[in-house]
Design a protein around this motif. Sequence first.
Motif, PDB file in Angstrom:
ATOM      1  N   ARG A 138       3.118  -0.605   6.760  1.00 36.87           N
ATOM      2  CA  ARG A 138       3.184  -2.186   7.422  1.00 36.87           C
ATOM      3  C   ARG A 138       1.546  -2.596   7.366  1.00 36.87           C
ATOM      4  O   ARG A 138       1.289  -3.870   7.108  1.00 36.87           O
ATOM      5  N   LEU A 139       0.864  -1.721   7.643  1.00 37.27           N
ATOM      6  CA  LEU A 139      -0.517  -2.078   7.766  1.00 37.27           C
ATOM      7  C   LEU A 139      -1.202  -2.352   6.436  1.00 37.27           C
ATOM      8  O   LEU A 139      -1.758  -3.520   5.809  1.00 37.27           O
ATOM      9  N   VAL A 140      -0.862  -1.610   5.264  1.00 36.75           N
ATOM     10  CA  VAL A 140      -1.115  -1.739   3.661  1.00 36.75           C
ATOM     11  C   VAL A 140      -0.593  -3.323   3.366  1.00 36.75           C
ATOM     12  O   VAL A 140      -1.407  -4.107   2.725  1.00 36.75           O
ATOM     13  N   CYS A 141       0.833  -3.395   3.823  1.00 36.09           N
ATOM     14  CA  CYS A 141       1.296  -4.701   3.395  1.00 36.09           C
ATOM     15  C   CYS A 141       0.587  -5.888   4.058  1.00 36.09           C
ATOM     16  O   CYS A 141       0.233  -6.955   3.243  1.00 36.09           O
ATOM     17  N   ALA A 142       0.262  -5.708   5.452  1.00 34.31           N
ATOM     18  CA  ALA A 142      -0.402  -6.949   6.005  1.00 34.31           C
ATOM     19  C   ALA A 142      -1.862  -7.106   5.474  1.00 34.31           C
ATOM     20  O   ALA A 142      -2.351  -8.364   5.179  1.00 34.31           O
ATOM     21  N   ALA A 143      -2.491  -5.961   4.978  1.00 33.21           N
ATOM     22  CA  ALA A 143      -3.960  -6.036   4.295  1.00 33.21           C
ATOM     23  C   ALA A 143      -3.759  -6.967   2.853  1.00 33.21           C
ATOM     24  O   ALA A 143      -4.580  -7.608   2.456  1.00 33.21           O
ATOM     25  N   HIS A 144      -2.641  -6.345   2.267  1.00 34.14           N
ATOM     26  CA  HIS A 144      -2.301  -7.382   0.966  1.00 34.14           C
ATOM     27  C   HIS A 144      -2.233  -8.862   1.314  1.00 34.14           C
ATOM     28  O   HIS A 144      -2.748  -9.607   0.646  1.00 34.14           O
ATOM     29  N   MET A 145      -1.522  -9.064   2.168  1.00 32.79           N
ATOM     30  CA  MET A 145      -1.097 -10.291   2.598  1.00 32.79           C
ATOM     31  C   MET A 145      -2.412 -11.309   2.925  1.00 32.79           C
ATOM     32  O   MET A 145      -2.784 -12.477   2.823  1.00 32.79           O
ATOM     33  N   ALA A 146      -3.115 -10.422   3.702  1.00 37.07           N
ATOM     34  CA  ALA A 146      -4.424 -11.194   4.349  1.00 37.07           C
ATOM     35  C   ALA A 146      -5.428 -11.580   3.226  1.00 37.07           C
ATOM     36  O   ALA A 146      -5.956 -12.325   3.242  1.00 37.07           O
ATOM     37  N   VAL A 189      -7.607 -13.105  12.527  1.00 33.76           N
ATOM     38  CA  VAL A 189      -8.756 -12.355  11.591  1.00 33.76           C
ATOM     39  C   VAL A 189      -8.147 -11.863  10.441  1.00 33.76           C
ATOM     40  O   VAL A 189      -7.281 -11.068  10.630  1.00 33.76           O
ATOM     41  N   LEU A 190      -8.471 -12.558   9.228  1.00 29.00           N
ATOM     42  CA  LEU A 190      -8.116 -11.953   7.818  1.00 29.00           C
ATOM     43  C   LEU A 190      -9.145 -10.884   7.715  1.00 29.00           C
ATOM     44  O   LEU A 190      -8.638 -10.199   6.458  1.00 29.00           O
ATOM     45  N   ARG A 191     -10.210 -10.838   8.076  1.00 23.42           N
ATOM     46  CA  ARG A 191     -11.209  -9.917   7.508  1.00 23.42           C
ATOM     47  C   ARG A 191     -12.473  -9.699   8.476  1.00 23.42           C
ATOM     48  O   ARG A 191     -12.916 -10.553   9.144  1.00 23.42           O
ATOM     49  N   GLU A 192     -12.886  -8.425   8.583  1.00 27.47           N
ATOM     50  CA  GLU A 192     -13.765  -8.220   9.515  1.00 27.47           C
ATOM     51  C   GLU A 192     -14.832  -7.252   8.549  1.00 27.47           C
ATOM     52  O   GLU A 192     -14.327  -6.374   8.121  1.00 27.47           O
ATOM     53  N   VAL A 193     -16.097  -7.549   8.857  1.00 29.42           N
ATOM     54  CA  VAL A 193     -16.993  -6.974   7.915  1.00 29.42           C
ATOM     55  C   VAL A 193     -18.181  -6.336   8.966  1.00 29.42           C
ATOM     56  O   VAL A 193     -18.646  -7.185   9.918  1.00 29.42           O
ATOM     57  N   ASP A 194     -18.709  -5.206   9.131  1.00 31.75           N
ATOM     58  CA  ASP A 194     -19.585  -4.309   9.833  1.00 31.75           C
ATOM     59  C   ASP A 194     -21.032  -5.314   9.450  1.00 31.75           C
ATOM     60  O   ASP A 194     -21.463  -5.473   8.352  1.00 31.75           O
ATOM     61  N   TYR A 195     -21.789  -5.544  10.433  1.00 35.34           N
ATOM     62  CA  TYR A 195     -22.949  -6.379  10.245  1.00 35.34           C
ATOM     63  C   TYR A 195     -24.020  -5.931  11.102  1.00 35.34           C
ATOM     64  O   TYR A 195     -23.577  -5.632  12.627  1.00 35.34           O
ATOM     65  N   ARG A 196     -25.274  -5.702  10.795  1.00 39.50           N
ATOM     66  CA  ARG A 196     -26.418  -4.986  11.710  1.00 39.50           C
ATOM     67  C   ARG A 196     -26.007  -3.804  12.534  1.00 39.50           C
ATOM     68  O   ARG A 196     -24.834  -2.929  12.065  1.00 39.50           O
ATOM     69  N   GLU A 197     -26.213  -3.582  13.356  1.00 36.79           N
ATOM     70  CA  GLU A 197     -26.056  -2.167  14.238  1.00 36.79           C
ATOM     71  C   GLU A 197     -24.743  -2.376  15.119  1.00 36.79           C
ATOM     72  O   GLU A 197     -24.052  -1.443  14.620  1.00 36.79           O
ATOM     73  N   MET A 218       1.100 -17.464   7.703  1.00 40.49           N
ATOM     74  CA  MET A 218       0.698 -16.202   8.227  1.00 40.49           C
ATOM     75  C   MET A 218       1.013 -15.853   9.461  1.00 40.49           C
ATOM     76  O   MET A 218       1.530 -14.715   9.761  1.00 40.49           O
ATOM     77  N   ALA A 219       1.052 -16.541  10.434  1.00 38.26           N
ATOM     78  CA  ALA A 219       1.638 -16.385  11.877  1.00 38.26           C
ATOM     79  C   ALA A 219       3.126 -15.672  12.106  1.00 38.26           C
ATOM     80  O   ALA A 219       3.442 -14.873  12.507  1.00 38.26           O
ATOM     81  N   VAL A 220       3.884 -16.555  11.165  1.00 44.49           N
ATOM     82  CA  VAL A 220       5.212 -16.037  11.196  1.00 44.49           C
ATOM     83  C   VAL A 220       5.648 -14.772  10.344  1.00 44.49           C
ATOM     84  O   VAL A 220       6.371 -13.980  10.697  1.00 44.49           O
ATOM     85  N   SER A 221       4.709 -14.778   9.384  1.00 42.84           N
ATOM     86  CA  SER A 221       4.952 -13.484   8.314  1.00 42.84           C
ATOM     87  C   SER A 221       4.321 -12.340   9.256  1.00 42.84           C
ATOM     88  O   SER A 221       4.995 -11.163   9.170  1.00 42.84           O
TER      89      SER A 221
END
Length: 254
Positions: free
Chosen positions: A90-98, A10-18, A119-122
Amino acid sequence: MEHIKVRGIVLREVDYREADRILEILTAEQGLLSASARGARRQKSPLLPTTQFLSFCDYELFRNARTGQFTVDAAERVADFRLLRESVERLVCAAHMAELMGDAARDDHIDTPDLYRLMAVSLATLNRVDRDPMLVVRAFEFRLMCLIGFTPVLDNCAVCGIPLEAESAGVRFGLAICGAVCPRPSCAARSGERLPLEAGTLACMRYLRDTELERLYSFQLERKEFESLSDICERFVENQMEKRYSKLDLLATL
Ligand SMILES: [Zn+2]
């Protein structure tokens, strides 16, 4: 209704509806898929932990024959990048890579199995406590640019074509010309903005271009060489993607 199974990240998740989520899932065979996960934000939903950012799972999806849209039916975790959730850096780095990978994978002409494997290896490497996260980011960026057709000229001067030895002094990286440039004044004059390129950095770039993916992160650089790689990758990526990537700016505030 068509039922498919895919392994993806999952490279992106967006809240939708309720309580729903819309996901962007990077897969090997199907590229970047968009899928909705109904009720995934409810505390008791089995999809709550498997549909969040960086989830790496085997997904069972339904495809609506009429609309063509995917819905997540079930998911089984393949790997958990726990360190990425525990370390803000590391989370910030992953967010940039994603973000960068998402932009690259949206192009239909790209070979997505290679992008997925990168992506998987990185992410697995970024999840290791013994790896410098920014080194992972820069190597990822460089390899990704090569995979999507922006491989820089590194073995010869990008202007005059003379072979460049690894130890050549005065070699720089020409941003607009996308390659290493020899120190001759006529080449310098014709190559636009040039960034410092350490000899060790040039050798590292050739390695990042050529090595098997499994060995991509098996390299070391001196401080000065890393800074040169870092400056070049940051500018090179923004130049080729024609976009300013700002997530890494957060690291300066930590
Ligand atoms: Zn030259």
